[in-house]
Design an enzyme around this catalytic site. Structure first.
Site, PDB file in Angstrom:
ATOM      1  N   ARG A  97      11.223  -4.819  -0.628  1.00 23.00           N
ATOM      2  CA  ARG A  97      12.553  -4.748  -1.236  1.00 23.00           C
ATOM      3  C   ARG A  97      12.442  -3.807  -2.439  1.00 23.00           C
ATOM      4  O   ARG A  97      11.428  -3.782  -3.125  1.00 23.00           O
ATOM      5  CB  ARG A  97      12.965  -6.155  -1.673  1.00 23.00           C
ATOM      6  CG  ARG A  97      14.258  -6.228  -2.409  1.00 23.00           C
ATOM      7  CD  ARG A  97      14.666  -7.687  -2.678  1.00 23.00           C
ATOM      8  NE  ARG A  97      15.656  -8.041  -1.675  1.00 23.00           N
ATOM      9  CZ  ARG A  97      15.520  -8.986  -0.755  1.00 23.00           C
ATOM     10  NH1 ARG A  97      14.444  -9.720  -0.699  1.00 23.00           N
ATOM     11  NH2 ARG A  97      16.469  -9.225   0.101  1.00 23.00           N
ATOM     12  N   SER A  98      13.501  -3.038  -2.700  1.00 25.38           N
ATOM     13  CA  SER A  98      13.469  -2.127  -3.848  1.00 25.38           C
ATOM     14  C   SER A  98      13.902  -2.863  -5.112  1.00 25.38           C
ATOM     15  O   SER A  98      14.520  -3.925  -5.070  1.00 25.38           O
ATOM     16  CB  SER A  98      14.377  -0.922  -3.602  1.00 25.38           C
ATOM     17  OG  SER A  98      15.722  -1.326  -3.488  1.00 25.38           O
TER      18      SER A  98
ATOM     19  N   GLU B 282      -3.276  -4.505  -7.840  1.00 24.67           N
ATOM     20  CA  GLU B 282      -4.718  -4.312  -8.004  1.00 24.67           C
ATOM     21  C   GLU B 282      -5.203  -4.880  -9.331  1.00 24.67           C
ATOM     22  O   GLU B 282      -6.294  -5.454  -9.415  1.00 24.67           O
ATOM     23  CB  GLU B 282      -5.108  -2.843  -7.887  1.00 24.67           C
ATOM     24  CG  GLU B 282      -6.607  -2.660  -7.953  1.00 24.67           C
ATOM     25  CD  GLU B 282      -7.131  -1.456  -7.220  1.00 24.67           C
ATOM     26  OE1 GLU B 282      -8.343  -1.210  -7.359  1.00 24.67           O
ATOM     27  OE2 GLU B 282      -6.371  -0.772  -6.523  1.00 24.67           O
TER      28      GLU B 282
ATOM     29  N   GLY C  13     -12.665  -3.456  -6.663  1.00 23.78           N
ATOM     30  CA  GLY C  13     -11.775  -3.335  -5.523  1.00 23.78           C
ATOM     31  C   GLY C  13     -12.339  -2.391  -4.480  1.00 23.78           C
ATOM     32  O   GLY C  13     -12.796  -1.295  -4.799  1.00 23.78           O
TER      33      GLY C  13
ATOM     34  N   HIS D 199       5.756  -2.899   0.951  1.00 21.27           N
ATOM     35  CA  HIS D 199       6.919  -2.861   0.060  1.00 21.27           C
ATOM     36  C   HIS D 199       8.105  -3.400   0.852  1.00 21.27           C
ATOM     37  O   HIS D 199       8.503  -2.829   1.863  1.00 21.27           O
ATOM     38  CB  HIS D 199       7.170  -1.437  -0.423  1.00 21.27           C
ATOM     39  CG  HIS D 199       5.971  -0.819  -1.062  1.00 21.27           C
ATOM     40  ND1 HIS D 199       5.466  -1.261  -2.263  1.00 21.27           N
ATOM     41  CD2 HIS D 199       5.155   0.174  -0.650  1.00 21.27           C
ATOM     42  CE1 HIS D 199       4.408  -0.532  -2.576  1.00 21.27           C
ATOM     43  NE2 HIS D 199       4.191   0.340  -1.610  1.00 21.27           N
TER      44      HIS D 199
ATOM     45  N   GLY E 204     -15.773 -15.802  -1.473  1.00 22.17           N
ATOM     46  CA  GLY E 204     -17.172 -15.908  -1.108  1.00 22.17           C
ATOM     47  C   GLY E 204     -18.074 -15.468  -2.247  1.00 22.17           C
ATOM     48  O   GLY E 204     -17.611 -15.081  -3.321  1.00 22.17           O
TER      49      GLY E 204
END
Length: 142
Positions: A95-96, A66, A86, A93, A112
């Site tokens: 992959r760790s 974000e 936002g 998610h 836009g």
């Protein structure tokens, strides 16, 4: 963009807003490509951003994403007339990650006049995709 101007812009966005959530997580903007309208930043993966199982908390990935999407929108609009906020974020998610550094790259999917949709990829040091985010920002009058 000349290197000095690029360095100045990176310094500006790294200092933007004083004490912020991005600074709490040690997010550091490292590159901006004005021609391709992309923004890059890094974030260290430290125990303070882990969830109880010892891996990076998904919320930390979302904060990084974000931060990237919002910053991308606000850099590429006339900040004296508008600002981007936002309104939607969707993160997968994939992959760790336990430690080290992640790098996020944000780019526009659609830019836009009143809405921006961006894509943010977060990768590890090996280039493996950790998470993929799409984010919508509404561009509003000041």
């Amino acid at each position: 963009m000349k290197d000095k101007k690029k360095e100045d812009l990176l310094q500006f966005i790294n200092d933007w807003g004083g004490e912020t959530f991005a600074k709490t997580l040690d997010i550091q903007f490292t590159d901006i490509d004005v021609e391709n309208e992309t923004l890059t930043a890094t974030m260290p993966v430290l125990p303070r951003i882990h969830q109880p199982f010892g891996i990076m908390h998904g919320g930390a990935s979302c904060v990084l994403a974000e931060t990237m999407g919002s910053s991308l929108s606000n850099i590429f609009i006339d900040g004296e007339k508008y600002f981007g906020v936002g309104t939607n974020i969707n993160t997968n998610h994939l992959r760790s990650k336990k430690d080290g550094m992640v790098t996020a790259v944000a780019r526009f999917i659609r830019k836009g006049k009143s809405m921006h949709v961006s894509e943010i990829e977060i990768r590890d040091e090996k280039g493996q995709l950790i998470s993929h985010t799409t984010m919508t920002n509404t561009i509003i009058n000041r």
